[in-house]
Design a protein around this motif. Structure first.
Motif, PDB file in Angstrom:
ATOM      1  N   LEU A   1      33.442   0.250  14.631  1.00  0.00           N
ATOM      2  CA  LEU A   1      33.979   1.601  14.455  1.00  0.00           C
ATOM      3  C   LEU A   1      34.509   1.417  13.048  1.00  0.00           C
ATOM      4  O   LEU A   1      34.885   2.662  12.544  1.00  0.00           O
TER       5      LEU A   1
ATOM      6  N   VAL B   1      31.280   5.328  11.836  1.00  0.00           N
ATOM      7  CA  VAL B   1      30.696   6.519  12.311  1.00  0.00           C
ATOM      8  C   VAL B   1      29.743   7.042  11.421  1.00  0.00           C
ATOM      9  O   VAL B   1      30.255   7.677  10.538  1.00  0.00           O
TER      10      VAL B   1
ATOM     11  N   LEU C   1      30.366  10.274  17.558  1.00  0.00           N
ATOM     12  CA  LEU C   1      30.850   8.930  18.466  1.00  0.00           C
ATOM     13  C   LEU C   1      29.782   8.614  19.501  1.00  0.00           C
ATOM     14  O   LEU C   1      29.841   7.272  19.713  1.00  0.00           O
TER      15      LEU C   1
ATOM     16  N   HIS D   1      27.173   7.064  17.897  1.00  0.00           N
ATOM     17  CA  HIS D   1      27.200   5.757  17.464  1.00  0.00           C
ATOM     18  C   HIS D   1      27.373   4.516  18.585  1.00  0.00           C
ATOM     19  O   HIS D   1      26.718   3.621  18.525  1.00  0.00           O
TER      20      HIS D   1
END
Length: 457
Positions: A235, A244, A342, A345
């Motif tokens: 992250l 991301v 998110l 990702h």
């Protein structure tokens, strides 16, 4: 304004006694057993508005606790100020840590101690007394005012969006003023003109159907904790930047004026490091501590769980692991868009050897009022007069959902003109409010309404 200062001084004892009466009401919105106290606090607010000459005063029902409304709209051609506050308070637990009973306000060492003293009864009370003082001194107000005082802020204002949407015309104004936030530090008048938004996500990783013996299965089947650790590590890059894809696409850069204003504050990063007792501060490379915590977005791991948690060691290969993450967002980031990025990702980085599910939670949009807006500058001018010191113009790293609600629904500038201090134990035992800020804050509010009338002509 000398007449106003004289009136405030003459009525100070009465004001403080009235504040103590308000603080004696245990209006804890989170606990059903205090429903009657919530109703009493709403009635107290309504009666106070009537006494100072407000009209159309009403205790307006919602699906939860009521909103108290009142207005005075006789300043023809002048701007209308919507004053927001809340009369509900946090629970008092743990009770044994209070030095004095939380609903028996006590004044000592220049402070008033009680639950709600600074958050937010004390601060919204100041606006009521400021309006009262202007009315009694001049027989009128320099601006039109509307009060919107709710009873659910401490439980996330679950019904305020619906209320504001239903009553847009009633609440329509030129500027929103909120005093429910702290000053930068003691003696430093502060105007906050922006807050970060928020969104959150839970990640659940599933491996085998049950926990396994690491000696029999370790190295041969996937470990959800390893998969989760790899995912979380992806992250951020090595420079503290969020990895991301698309995360920063809509971020509005800090203006030169804002950056200069922050640099002028002379913030001591080393003092923060020492106070927190950490070897070093951390964050996105290329930005100061204030910039990282006020105007840059973040992604933080808030909790992780999986495997054996007891003392000693248990050689288990866990069947599941989970983590909770949250992002603080800045203008113009949209919480729904960030959650989508998110999830994409996570899907892209996830190991094929485990099953991963994501669950979104906690959403709130960021907001910012232009730094040079007349309503912001007027607040700064009035605060500087009262405190005898230049006002600090800041954003804050936290999220105040009601600010975003009003910004989105009413489309008006928001001035966060708080008089609390970060050290006043709001939400904790021994909550208190410095009476120095009660006194100077009242002067500043009274002056602000006059200054605002001139600035918004």
């Amino acid at each position: 304004m000398q007449e106003v200062k004289t009136a405030l001084q003459a009525n100070r004892d009465r004001h403080l006694q009235e504040l103590q009466d308000l603080l004696a009401i245990p209006s804890v919105s989170a606990l059903p057993e205090h429903k009657g106290d919530i109703e009493e606090a709403a009635a107290w607010m309504a009666e106070s508005l009537k006494k100072i000459g407000m009209e159309n005063v009403s205790i307006m029902p919602t699906e939860g606790h009521p909103v108290v409304y009142g207005d005075w709209l006789h300043a023809e051609g002048k701007p209308t100020v919507l004053i927001y506050g809340h009369y509900d308070v946090q629970p008092v637990d743990p009770l044994e840590l209070w030095d004095t009973p939380p609903f028996e306000a006590e004044i000592r060492d220049g402070k008033i101690y009680a639950r709600g003293a600074t958050d937010d009864k004390g601060q919204v009370f100041m606006h009521i007394k400021a309006v009262e003082t202007l009315m009694s001194t001049y027989g009128e107000l320099p601006v039109n005012v509307k009060f919107c005082i709710e009873g659910e802020e401490e439980i996330g204002s679950p019904h305020l969006d619906t209320f504001a949407e239903k009553h847009q015309q009633l609440l329509a104004s030129d500027v929103l003023v909120i005093s429910d936030n702290p000053m930068l530090e003691k003696g430093q008048p502060t105007v906050c003109y922006g807050l970060r938004g928020i969104c959150g996500l839970q990640i659940d990783v599933k491996g085998a159907k049950g926990d396994l013996h690491s000696g029999l299965y370790g190295g041969g089947v996937p470990n959800p904790l390893h998969a989760l650790a790899d995912l979380l590590a992806s992250l951020h890059d090595d420079n503290g930047r969020i990895s991301v894809e698309g995360f920063y696409d809509d971020v509005i850069p800090l203006t030169t004026d804002e950056k200069e204003a922050y640099d002028a504050l002379g913030h001591d990063d080393e003092a923060v490091r020492a106070d927190l007792d950490v070897p070093a501060l951390y964050g996105e490379e290329g930005y100061t501590f204030l910039e990282r915590t006020w105007v840059r977005p973040t992604l933080e791991i808030n909790g992780m769980h999986g495997g054996f948690q007891g003392e000693g060691i248990k050689t288990v290969l866990p069947s599941a692991a989970s983590a909770k993450i949250s992002c603080r967002l800045v203008p113009d980031q949209d919480p729904d868009r960030i959650l989508q990025l998110l999830e994409q990702h996570v899907e892209k980085q996830a190991s094929d050897a485990v099953t991963i599910e994501t669950t979104p939670f906690d959403k709130g949009k960021p907001f910012v009022t232009p730094f040079d807006h007349p309503a912001i500058q007027a607040a700064g001018d009035s605060l500087a007069k009262a405190y005898g010191k230049d006002t600090a113009y800041t954003r804050m790293g936290g999220t105040l959902p009601i600010a975003e609600t009003f910004s989105d629904i009413l489309d008006i500038p928001i001035v966060l003109m708080g008089f609390g201090l970060p050290t006043e134990n709001f939400h904790a035992p021994n909550e208190h409010f410095h009476l120095e800020n009660f006194d100077k804050g009242l002067e500043a509010i009274c002056d602000y309404y006059s200054t605002l009338a001139e600035k918004l002509q």
